[in-house]
Design a protein around this motif. Structure first.
Motif, mmCIF file in Angstrom:
data_model
loop_
_atom_site.group_PDB
_atom_site.id
_atom_site.type_symbol
_atom_site.label_atom_id
_atom_site.label_comp_id
_atom_site.label_asym_id
_atom_site.label_seq_id
_atom_site.Cartn_x
_atom_site.Cartn_y
_atom_site.Cartn_z
ATOM 1 N N THR A 131 0.692 -1.466 -0.412
ATOM 2 C CA THR A 131 0.003 -0.431 0.180
ATOM 3 C C THR A 131 0.663 1.388 -0.704
ATOM 4 O OG1 THR A 131 0.134 0.224 2.129
ATOM 5 C CG2 THR A 131 -1.758 -0.888 1.285
ATOM 6 N N GLU A 145 0.880 3.242 1.873
ATOM 7 C CA GLU A 145 1.803 4.117 3.787
ATOM 8 C C GLU A 145 2.589 2.875 4.082
ATOM 9 O OE1 GLU A 145 -0.065 2.996 8.303
ATOM 10 O OE2 GLU A 145 -1.296 3.431 6.710
ATOM 11 N N HIS A 158 1.707 8.390 -12.476
ATOM 12 C CA HIS A 158 1.686 8.501 -10.920
ATOM 13 C C HIS A 158 2.585 8.608 -9.907
ATOM 14 C CE1 HIS A 158 -2.797 9.241 -11.228
ATOM 15 N NE2 HIS A 158 -2.356 8.231 -12.745
ATOM 16 N N GLU A 195 5.019 7.832 -6.329
ATOM 17 C CA GLU A 195 3.640 8.123 -5.111
ATOM 18 C C GLU A 195 4.729 9.570 -4.452
ATOM 19 O OE1 GLU A 195 4.568 3.979 -5.777
ATOM 20 O OE2 GLU A 195 5.626 5.503 -6.193
ATOM 21 N N LYS A 218 -2.113 21.870 -4.980
ATOM 22 C CA LYS A 218 -2.987 20.580 -4.248
ATOM 23 C C LYS A 218 -4.348 20.885 -3.889
ATOM 24 C CE LYS A 218 -1.841 18.618 -0.336
ATOM 25 N NZ LYS A 218 -1.349 17.302 -0.363
ATOM 26 N N TYR A 262 -4.848 18.227 -7.333
ATOM 27 C CA TYR A 262 -4.427 16.303 -6.700
ATOM 28 C C TYR A 262 -3.986 16.688 -5.279
ATOM 29 C CZ TYR A 262 -3.345 16.273 -11.617
ATOM 30 O OH TYR A 262 -3.631 16.307 -12.908
ATOM 31 N N PRO A 263 -5.322 16.672 -4.592
ATOM 32 C CA PRO A 263 -5.055 16.561 -2.790
ATOM 33 C C PRO A 263 -4.538 15.492 -1.988
ATOM 34 C CG PRO A 263 -7.265 16.448 -3.498
ATOM 35 C CD PRO A 263 -6.192 16.339 -5.118
ATOM 36 N N ASP A 264 -4.278 14.325 -2.828
ATOM 37 C CA ASP A 264 -4.156 13.390 -2.874
ATOM 38 C C ASP A 264 -2.083 13.010 -2.890
ATOM 39 O OD1 ASP A 264 -6.783 12.723 -1.627
ATOM 40 O OD2 ASP A 264 -7.555 12.074 -3.080
ATOM 41 N N GLN A 265 -2.264 13.995 -3.830
ATOM 42 C CA GLN A 265 -0.863 13.264 -3.473
ATOM 43 C C GLN A 265 0.122 13.823 -2.779
ATOM 44 O OE1 GLN A 265 0.579 11.668 -6.714
ATOM 45 N NE2 GLN A 265 2.315 11.988 -5.884
ATOM 46 N N LEU A 266 1.627 12.791 -3.085
ATOM 47 C CA LEU A 266 2.342 13.509 -2.063
ATOM 48 C C LEU A 266 3.160 14.704 -2.683
ATOM 49 C CD1 LEU A 266 3.000 10.653 -0.023
ATOM 50 C CD2 LEU A 266 1.242 12.413 0.411
ATOM 51 N N ASP A 316 4.359 17.504 2.477
ATOM 52 C CA ASP A 316 4.588 16.243 3.026
ATOM 53 C C ASP A 316 6.243 16.016 3.580
ATOM 54 O OD1 ASP A 316 1.667 15.566 2.448
ATOM 55 O OD2 ASP A 316 2.378 15.404 0.050
#
Length: 238
Positions: free
Chosen positions: A4, A6, A97, A99, A124, A127-131, A151
């Motif tokens: 995953t 995480e 994509h 990480e 942001k 793409y709010p979920d991108q690190l 991040d």
């Protein structure tokens, strides 16, 4: 079994990220070669890869299942920012994509006079979920990027900007890194002139989440020059 997101990010903790990059004017410039460099790095224990261009990243993803810090280096007239400078580069990276997406997070203006604050806000929102990782050159820039919500905070640009001219990341036992670590709330990645195993061990001991090492591993021309320069100096001193 595929990890995953995480789990991939957690796997970076206390470990080595190898930068596999070669620009068009370099002998190793080839997505195929970068993919093999990444495989060699993975086989030797690296836990992450930093790579340039969607083409190289796509090839690296075929070879290794490691978290990738993706960038696009591109020059624009009127701006000295060249690491993921505009939304065009962001969009290219989102096609593969990685990480983490890294970008120049110095105080310099981007193409068309765009500030980091405005650019990062736009990115942001889309793409709010991108690190995202901030490539910084000074302690002040790093803490500003931290406040903006990056991040990861990186020391990538130390010594490469007018504001940091003459600075060296390893000077005074990594004083710049230690100041950033003391003030940042987000994870800090050490990068820049970490060209010996001892330096890598030291930055991790100091508290860096991970460290990027590049040229000394993946740029044969740079490695070779260290040897030939040493020979030249020895001959001249005789």
């Amino acid at each position: 079994m595929e990890k995953t997101m995480e789990e991939k990010i957690r796997s970076l903790k206390g470990n080595l990220i190898v930068s596999c990059q070669a620009l068009p004017d370099e002998p190793m410039h080839s997505s195929f070669i970068m993919g093999r460099f990444a495989l060699a790095a993975a086989q030797s224990g690296a836990k992450g890869i930093r790579a340039n261009t969607k083409e190289d990243i796509a090839e690296i993803q075929k070879n290794v299942d490691l978290p990738i810090i993706g960038i696009v280096k591109r020059d624009y007239e009127g701006s000295t920012v060249y690491i993921t400078p505009t939304m065009k580069e962001i969009e290219e990276l989102m096609e593969v994509h990685p990480e983490i997406i890294a970008m120049d997070a110095t105080g310099r203006l981007r193409p068309d006079g765009v500030t980091l604050d405005d650019f990062f806000r736009r990115v942001k929102e889309k793409y709010p979920d991108q690190l995202f990782m901030a490539d910084c050159s000074t302690v002040e820039e790093a803490l500003h990027a931290d406040a903006l919500g990056f991040d990861f905070i990186g020391t990538t640009m130390v010594g490469y900007t007018e504001e940091s001219r003459g600075d060296h990341i390893e000077a005074d036992d990594f004083a710049i890194l230690r100041k950033i670590l003391a003030g940042a709330h987000h994870l800090v990645i050490a990068e820049g002139n970490i060209d010996t195993p001892a330096k890598l061990v030291r930055v991790i001991e100091l508290g860096a989440y991970a460290s990027v090492v590049g040229s000394i591993i993946t740029r044969p021309q740079v490695i070779t020059k260290r040897f030939t320069d040493a020979l030249k100096a020895a001959k001249e001193s005789q």
